[in-house]
Design an enzyme around this catalytic site. Sequence first.
Site, PDB file in Angstrom:
ATOM      1  N   GLY A  14     -23.958  -0.416   2.958  1.00 56.14           N
ATOM      2  CA  GLY A  14     -22.760   0.341   3.048  1.00 56.14           C
ATOM      3  C   GLY A  14     -21.884  -0.252   2.011  1.00 56.14           C
ATOM      4  CB  VAL A  17     -13.385   0.587  -1.412  1.00 52.97           C
ATOM      5  CG1 VAL A  17     -12.337  -0.215  -1.991  1.00 52.97           C
ATOM      6  CG2 VAL A  17     -13.002   1.777  -1.859  1.00 52.97           C
ATOM      7  CB  SER A 138      -7.829  -9.635   6.619  1.00 53.53           C
ATOM      8  OG  SER A 138      -6.751  -9.204   6.180  1.00 53.53           O
ATOM      9  CE  LYS A 210      -8.490  -7.670   9.194  1.00 52.96           C
ATOM     10  NZ  LYS A 210      -8.454  -6.194   9.468  1.00 52.96           N
ATOM     11  CG  HIS A 213      -4.685 -10.308  10.177  1.00 52.15           C
ATOM     12  ND1 HIS A 213      -4.883  -8.924   9.724  1.00 52.15           N
ATOM     13  CD2 HIS A 213      -4.256 -10.990   9.234  1.00 52.15           C
ATOM     14  CE1 HIS A 213      -4.642  -9.035   8.462  1.00 52.15           C
ATOM     15  NE2 HIS A 213      -4.240 -10.236   7.970  1.00 52.15           N
ATOM     16  CG  ASN A 214      -5.376  -5.257  11.254  1.00 54.88           C
ATOM     17  OD1 ASN A 214      -5.765  -6.226  10.609  1.00 54.88           O
ATOM     18  ND2 ASN A 214      -6.301  -4.176  10.759  1.00 54.88           N
ATOM     19  CD  GLU A 217      -2.338  -5.235   7.932  1.00 54.62           C
ATOM     20  OE1 GLU A 217      -3.122  -6.280   7.859  1.00 54.62           O
ATOM     21  OE2 GLU A 217      -2.789  -3.963   7.971  1.00 54.62           O
ATOM     22  CE1 TYR A 218      -1.805  -1.307  12.102  1.00 54.56           C
ATOM     23  CE2 TYR A 218      -0.415   0.128  13.352  1.00 54.56           C
ATOM     24  CZ  TYR A 218      -1.670  -0.205  12.654  1.00 54.56           C
ATOM     25  OH  TYR A 218      -2.633   0.826  12.819  1.00 54.56           O
ATOM     26  NE  ARG A 315       1.890   1.449  10.909  1.00 53.98           N
ATOM     27  CZ  ARG A 315       0.738   0.921  10.281  1.00 53.98           C
ATOM     28  NH1 ARG A 315      -0.386   1.497  10.042  1.00 53.98           N
ATOM     29  NH2 ARG A 315       0.904  -0.266   9.810  1.00 53.98           N
TER      30      ARG A 315
HETATM   31  C1  6PG Z   1      -6.690  -5.932   6.109  1.00 55.13           C
HETATM   32  C2  6PG Z   1      -6.171  -4.711   6.530  1.00 55.13           C
HETATM   33  C3  6PG Z   1      -7.268  -3.648   6.990  1.00 55.13           C
HETATM   34  C4  6PG Z   1      -6.831  -2.218   6.648  1.00 55.13           C
HETATM   35  C5  6PG Z   1      -6.152  -1.944   7.867  1.00 55.13           C
HETATM   36  C6  6PG Z   1      -5.157  -0.654   7.590  1.00 55.13           C
HETATM   37  O1  6PG Z   1      -6.447  -6.827   6.763  1.00 55.13           O
HETATM   38  O2  6PG Z   1      -7.493  -5.979   5.323  1.00 55.13           O
HETATM   39  O3  6PG Z   1      -5.607  -4.831   7.866  1.00 55.13           O
HETATM   40  O4  6PG Z   1      -7.949  -3.900   8.078  1.00 55.13           O
HETATM   41  O5  6PG Z   1      -6.002  -2.227   5.704  1.00 55.13           O
HETATM   42  O6  6PG Z   1      -6.858  -1.431   8.911  1.00 55.13           O
HETATM   43  O7  6PG Z   1      -4.789  -0.259   8.851  1.00 55.13           O
HETATM   44  P1  6PG Z   1      -3.989   1.014   9.274  1.00 55.13           P
HETATM   45  O8  6PG Z   1      -4.651   2.098   8.371  1.00 55.13           O
HETATM   46  O9  6PG Z   1      -4.206   1.123  10.728  1.00 55.13           O
HETATM   47  O10 6PG Z   1      -2.635   0.783   8.658  1.00 55.13           O
END
Ligand code: 6PG
Length: 510
Positions: A14, A17, A138, A210, A213-214, A217-218, A315
Amino acid sequence: MTDTPQQCDIGFIGLGVMGKNLTLNLADNGYRIACFDLDQDKIDALLAQDEAERGDAPARIVGCRSYTELLSKLNAPHLIILSVPAGDPVDHVCHHLIDAGIQADDIVVDTGNSLWTDSVEREKQYKGKFIFFSTAVSGGEIGARFGPSLMPSGDPYAWTRIEPVWKAIAAKVDPTTGKPLVSQTIGKPVTEGEPCATYIGPVGAGHYVKMVHNGIEYADMQLICEAYHVMREALGMTPQEIAAIFRDWNEGELNSYLIEISAEVLEQQDPESDQPLVDVILDRAGQKGTGLWTAVSALQVGSPAQTIAQAVFARSISSLKAERVHASAMLAGPAKPELTDEQKHAAIEQLRDALYCSKICAYAQGFQLMDMASKEQGWTLDFAEIAKIWRAGCIIRAVFLQSITNAYEQDEELPNLLLAPFFVEQIARYQANWRQAIAMATLNGIPCAAMSSALNYYDSYRAGVLPANLLQGQRDYFGAHTFQRVDKPEGKKFHIEWSDPARPQVMIKK
Ligand code: 6PG
């Protein structure tokens, strides 16, 4: 140079990127990689980049044309890393590897944004065929290339084989300052410092962490957007001016990758229209699902994570662009108060404090959720270690993570980050401004769902009494759902016979 290594240490499947950059990062750290992708162009692009980067040095990566060829190029037992889209593609690759002859003691590591329960199922499903191990990653493409934050989980024996690899390629932190040690020099990875990779627990635990974590992040991103929105709409500031404020905030407690990149986005001019880029970006947010999964898990586990959920809903409502435009011409808002320069100056300070306090609450919610899930799943997550590996490499990296690390190192049984002495003091110091900022946004009719939900979380969590007593009365009234009494032992249940005019109270046996 056309020479290729004969036998490789790691197979990589895979080459999107993330996969391409992880492969180059592994190669920079001295691993020889056999790679495969269904798209030959991606293999060719990676080999070309490797050749350009290594110059006259021997080839570090070999391209394969099939799963069988990939296995044949690897030292046994095989270690294969997948970076394919979450969901069915992971299983497709696993089945191809079985057909190609993968062995029971070979290890397959899934590094995609997989749903944690899928990882749990996969470990069971592929048992006896190979060892399925999961590692959440991440850091986006730059993190993958120069040092991501890694959240591995699964079979402890597999971890002993993967640990040196992950610790080599992970982001590193200066142990004395807690700050990232950064090198973005090709071929010269950071070798000193604490690696942002730690064993999280049984399979699935890493992807759960993780996922949270996201979710954080949101929330973090939405909170920054709300501060921007108030500065733009209520204080009438330009994107450039707001960028300067973010740069200033980045020097203090709010120092973080997300504040830094927000300033950069706001500074960017659109080459086509010569307007600030942010003004030509359509205000409709995308999402891939990890924030939603976090909110759903919080609801299932029963852990209050309203700021994370509000960030997902923000969102959702942003995506109703046409409806919002229609409603904007019909639904009245308040008249916007005129502000003096002095009031504007004070408002910026209030917003900074509101962002900081809200951020503390969003992290408190995320860690509380992980704690409840950990107890439910029997994982025994180590929160000091988790905070440590988020100090660098990942999207939510921030100096603030060192304060969270300290809080859990001082008290590993801490029930909630809000109760750590450091955060008790910080919120006490800034909360008046936090409340003012939300009041200002509300009086101006500017939505601040994440910020106000964070304040609601704080005020609910510190409330010794909530109106759930009335709620229990309501439930008992229409559904005989019973209630407990404050003056009777816990667990004893009571019901009022509401339809009887005498309204007798009965104790429920059982
Ligand atoms: C990370 C990011 C990565 C990705 C998100 C974007 O930790 O590297 O969180 O996992 O950029 O999944 O998520 P959305 O498209 O839902 O904003």
